[in-house]
Design a protein around this motif. Structure first.
Motif, PDB file in Angstrom:
ATOM      1  N   ARG A  58       6.075   5.671  14.973  1.00 36.28           N
ATOM      2  CA  ARG A  58       5.901   6.218  13.626  1.00 36.28           C
ATOM      3  C   ARG A  58       5.409   7.660  13.690  1.00 36.28           C
ATOM      4  O   ARG A  58       4.501   7.972  14.462  1.00 36.28           O
ATOM      5  N   HIS A  93       4.738   0.208   0.186  1.00 38.89           N
ATOM      6  CA  HIS A  93       5.482  -0.605   1.150  1.00 38.89           C
ATOM      7  C   HIS A  93       4.632  -1.733   1.702  1.00 38.89           C
ATOM      8  O   HIS A  93       3.400  -1.709   1.625  1.00 38.89           O
ATOM      9  N   HIS A 153       0.839  -1.203   0.000  1.00 41.12           N
ATOM     10  CA  HIS A 153       0.000   0.000   0.000  1.00 41.12           C
ATOM     11  C   HIS A 153       0.869   1.246   0.000  1.00 41.12           C
ATOM     12  O   HIS A 153       2.084   1.181   0.211  1.00 41.12           O
ATOM     13  N   ARG A 212       7.693  -6.716  18.606  1.00 44.39           N
ATOM     14  CA  ARG A 212       8.081  -5.700  17.620  1.00 44.39           C
ATOM     15  C   ARG A 212       7.425  -4.394  18.027  1.00 44.39           C
ATOM     16  O   ARG A 212       6.204  -4.348  18.263  1.00 44.39           O
ATOM     17  N   THR A 247      10.604  -4.812   6.275  1.00 46.22           N
ATOM     18  CA  THR A 247       9.670  -3.974   5.512  1.00 46.22           C
ATOM     19  C   THR A 247      10.208  -3.820   4.095  1.00 46.22           C
ATOM     20  O   THR A 247      11.404  -3.571   3.897  1.00 46.22           O
TER      21      THR A 247
HETATM   22  C1  SIN Z   1       6.003  -1.713   9.243  1.00 49.64           C
HETATM   23  O1  SIN Z   1       5.473  -2.043  10.309  1.00 49.64           O
HETATM   24  O2  SIN Z   1       7.084  -2.196   8.912  1.00 49.64           O
HETATM   25  C2  SIN Z   1       5.345  -0.724   8.315  1.00 49.64           C
HETATM   26  C3  SIN Z   1       4.141  -0.152   8.933  1.00 49.64           C
HETATM   27  C4  SIN Z   1       3.393   0.819   8.048  1.00 49.64           C
HETATM   28  O3  SIN Z   1       2.878   0.439   6.995  1.00 49.64           O
HETATM   29  O4  SIN Z   1       3.318   1.982   8.432  1.00 49.64           O
END
Ligand code: SIN
Length: 290
Positions: free
Chosen positions: A281, A265, A105, A277, A136
């Protein structure tokens, strides 16, 4: 001339920024070098950063305003500018968003002004036998555009498609990648589908990119439905080709930022508790896609 070094990855996106300490205020030439690298490489990686929430927020604000996330209950308790992305459960509830990025997305393409980009700061990373999990992936939507035939580029110029939040989560649920409840009537009203150009122009560089997300877009202006559906599926598949992709293998204290026009991503969910984890963000406000 600054001390920062920009080391591109071997993929069409991504660069490691060396010799920069984000815990200190960046001088203007260093910031300008990072801004240029961000526009050119779409994904920047800064290793071994020791940041407080305040420093991550201050670094993010050099790029623009911070966008706060609608789901407040996953915000950092003392810093609502930080969204927690995590599989950790405390007192019977997830402390952060556990299913973020579970399908390819670009962030929040279902709103009129999607964010310019986001920044993740790795606090805890899951491991299996000493190897990190939860990588990622970032794929170049600009490389995908460049490789379209001239006839397809002409066909898609100035056409629009509709992106939908409801479509996104229905699709993730159908793939078993989300346990979110279906949208309430109020949520549906607050997040109506919105349309954007199929081919988007990057605001800083003028590069053209495919702006279509697999399973989340509907219709193309001026084209019959069946043709539009087949073109959208083809465009979405092109965007995430392995040869356009950089795979980030996380280390604690990594900072990774990406541009939502130039890449899509995907977060690989190959881990489970007791492996934890946790990422902080921040999200940078964008402009209307054109
Ligand atoms: C992630 O958790 O590696 C990416 C998360 C996201 O799409 O913001």
């Amino acid at each position: 001339m600054t001390d920062a070094r920009i080391v591109p990855t071997t993929a069409p996106v991504g660069a490691v920024v060396e010799n920069v300490d984000l815990s200190a205020e960046l001088d203007d030439p260093t910031f300008a070098q990072i801004e240029t690298a961000y526009a050119n490489h779409a994904v920047l990686v800064f290793r071994d950063q020791l940041l407080t929430p305040e420093r991550l927020i201050a670094f993010t604000q050099r790029f623009g305003d911070i966008e706060r996330y609608a789901r407040h209950h996953y915000a950092h308790p003392d810093h609502p500018e930080l969204l927690l992305i995590s599989n950790i459960v405390e007192d019977g509830r997830n402390i952060g968003l556990a299913d973020a990025g579970a399908t390819w997305h670009t962030d929040m393409s279902y709103v009129k002004i999607p964010p310019r980009g986001s920044i993740l700061y790795a606090r805890e990373i899951p491991y299996l036998q000493g190897q990190p999990l939860g990588d990622t992936l970032f794929a170049s939507t600009a490389a995908a555009y460049d490789d379209l035939s001239p006839a397809t580029k002409d066909l898609l110029e100035n056409r629009r498609t509709t992106h939908s939040y409801e479509g996104k989560h229905a699709r993730r649920a159908a793939l078993g990648k989300s346990n979110r409840k279906p949208l309430s009537a109020a949520e549906r009203e607050a997040l109506p589908p919105t349309d954007h150009p199929v081919i988007r122009t990057h605001a800083q560089t003028g590069r053209k990119c495919i702006y279509v997300v697999d399973g989340e877009c509907d219709g193309i202006t001026g084209l019959p439905d069946a043709e539009a559906t087949s073109i959208l599926a083809d465009l979405a598949a092109r965007c995430t080709r392995p040869d356009y992709t950089y795979r980030h293998r996380w280390r604690v204290n990594d900072v990774v930022m990406w541009d939502n026009c130039l890449v899509q991503h995907l977060a690989i969910q190959d881990y489970a508790l007791p492996e934890r984890r946790l990422l902080w963000r921040t999200t940078i406000t964008g402009t209307v896609p054109s």
